[in-house]
Write a protein that holds these residues in place. Structure first.
Motif, mmCIF file in Angstrom:
data_model
loop_
_atom_site.group_PDB
_atom_site.id
_atom_site.type_symbol
_atom_site.label_atom_id
_atom_site.label_comp_id
_atom_site.label_asym_id
_atom_site.label_seq_id
_atom_site.Cartn_x
_atom_site.Cartn_y
_atom_site.Cartn_z
ATOM 1 N N SER A 1 11.037 21.947 25.770
ATOM 2 C CA SER A 1 9.702 22.493 25.541
ATOM 3 C C SER A 1 8.675 21.416 25.843
ATOM 4 N N TYR A 2 7.503 21.865 26.283
ATOM 5 C CA TYR A 2 6.380 20.945 26.446
ATOM 6 C C TYR A 2 5.491 21.116 25.225
ATOM 7 N N MET A 3 5.262 20.033 24.501
ATOM 8 C CA MET A 3 4.557 20.090 23.229
ATOM 9 C C MET A 3 3.199 19.403 23.329
ATOM 10 N N VAL A 4 2.210 20.048 22.739
ATOM 11 C CA VAL A 4 0.887 19.437 22.623
ATOM 12 C C VAL A 4 0.446 19.505 21.165
ATOM 13 N N ILE A 5 -0.296 18.484 20.731
ATOM 14 C CA ILE A 5 -0.846 18.449 19.383
ATOM 15 C C ILE A 5 -2.365 18.379 19.491
ATOM 16 N N TYR A 6 -3.031 19.348 18.874
ATOM 17 C CA TYR A 6 -4.499 19.402 18.876
ATOM 18 C C TYR A 6 -5.012 19.178 17.456
ATOM 19 N N GLN A 7 -6.062 18.408 17.367
ATOM 20 C CA GLN A 7 -6.753 18.213 16.100
ATOM 21 C C GLN A 7 -8.247 18.416 16.312
ATOM 22 N N ASN A 8 -8.798 19.350 15.549
ATOM 23 C CA ASN A 8 -10.222 19.695 15.688
ATOM 24 C C ASN A 8 -10.600 20.020 17.131
ATOM 25 N N GLY A 9 -9.720 20.743 17.806
ATOM 26 C CA GLY A 9 -10.013 21.204 19.157
ATOM 27 C C GLY A 9 -9.737 20.226 20.268
ATOM 28 N N GLN A 10 -9.248 19.020 19.937
ATOM 29 C CA GLN A 10 -8.980 18.010 20.954
ATOM 30 C C GLN A 10 -7.484 17.689 20.999
ATOM 31 N N THR B 1 -6.449 28.680 22.512
ATOM 32 C CA THR B 1 -6.761 30.054 22.103
ATOM 33 C C THR B 1 -6.452 30.291 20.635
ATOM 34 N N HIS B 2 -5.613 29.442 20.055
ATOM 35 C CA HIS B 2 -5.295 29.609 18.641
ATOM 36 C C HIS B 2 -6.526 29.388 17.759
ATOM 37 N N LEU B 3 -7.454 28.618 18.263
ATOM 38 C CA LEU B 3 -8.674 28.332 17.505
ATOM 39 C C LEU B 3 -9.555 29.568 17.353
ATOM 40 N N THR B 4 -9.468 30.484 18.310
ATOM 41 C CA THR B 4 -10.361 31.643 18.303
ATOM 42 C C THR B 4 -9.626 32.976 18.113
ATOM 43 N N SER B 5 -8.293 32.951 18.107
ATOM 44 C CA SER B 5 -7.513 34.189 17.987
ATOM 45 C C SER B 5 -7.079 34.412 16.538
ATOM 46 N N GLN C 1 -2.587 37.891 27.384
ATOM 47 C CA GLN C 1 -3.917 38.495 27.280
ATOM 48 C C GLN C 1 -4.903 37.531 26.633
ATOM 49 N N GLN C 2 -4.451 36.812 25.626
ATOM 50 C CA GLN C 2 -5.334 35.856 24.961
ATOM 51 C C GLN C 2 -5.650 34.664 25.858
#
Length: 210
Positions: free
Chosen positions: A14-23, A111-115, A90-91
């Protein structure tokens, strides 16, 4: 602080990313093996200890490939969001794609921030086992029907009268007779006594000699 971990799941990795406060603060590829899952466990626990809450973990349901990641989350009781691929598409389509994005994991996180996504509800082990057994039963049932249809079609070309002799074509006797006599010439080559003995030997039913 809102922390999101998103995965773009593929076969064996898997390709993993970690976001904090949108960054995006971290991104890397992980293999679906014990070593990398242990490292992922340490990462999630560190985030929990630092912020007092678990990160929001997001990934798509991609069949058997995502089952490994999902099993890891359930074994450690980590809350996660499992997305239907169509829903995720779709998102993500509503999000402007940047050329710097290396993976769909970025779009899942953004998209998790707004969905308004609903977390996956944990199921009991018994319910999971029942669901697996139910799917397995359905697959076997479909396979049996397919094999029976093939058998029926083949029998129509070689010995169609045989099916009319046996009203119950699910019986062991019918299938055993079919193995013995897939063609009428095999019946004609046997005497009545030989036929009788073969029939009696290939069933557990108490058939009379007559």
């Amino acid at each position: 602080m809102q922390t999101i971990i998103a995965f773009d799941v593929s076969m064996g990795k898997s390709y993993m990313v970690i976001y904090q406060n949108g960054q995006c603060v971290e991104e890397k590829e992980i293999q679906h093996n014990k070593k990398d899952f242990q490292a992922l466990h340490v990462t999630i626990q560190s985030l929990f200890m630092r912020y007092g809450q678990y990160p929001e973990i997001v990934f798509e349901a991609t069949g058997v490939y995502s089952k490994v990641l999902e099993s890891f989350m359930q074994a450690n009781q980590y809350p996660y969001y499992l997305l239907n691929p169509l829903e995720a598409k779709q998102q993500c389509d509503r999000l402007r794609v940047h050329k710097t994005d290396r993976s769909d994991a970025h779009r899942l996180a953004q998209t998790h921030l707004t969905s308004n996504r609903k977390p996956k509800v944990f199921e009991s082990t018994e319910y999971q086992q029942l669901r697996v057994l139910s799917r397995f039963y359905e697959e076997i049932d479909k396979e049996i029907i397919l094999i029976k249809n093939r058998l029926h079609n083949a029998l129509q070309l070689t010995f169609p009268e045989l099916a009319s002799i046996f009203p119950n074509q699910n019986s062991a006797l019918y299938l055993n007779v079919l193995l013995l006599f897939p063609h009428p010439e095999l019946v004609l080559s046997c005497s009545r006594t030989v036929l009788k003995n073969k029939l009696l030997a290939n069933t557990k039913k108490n058939l009379s000699s007559e």
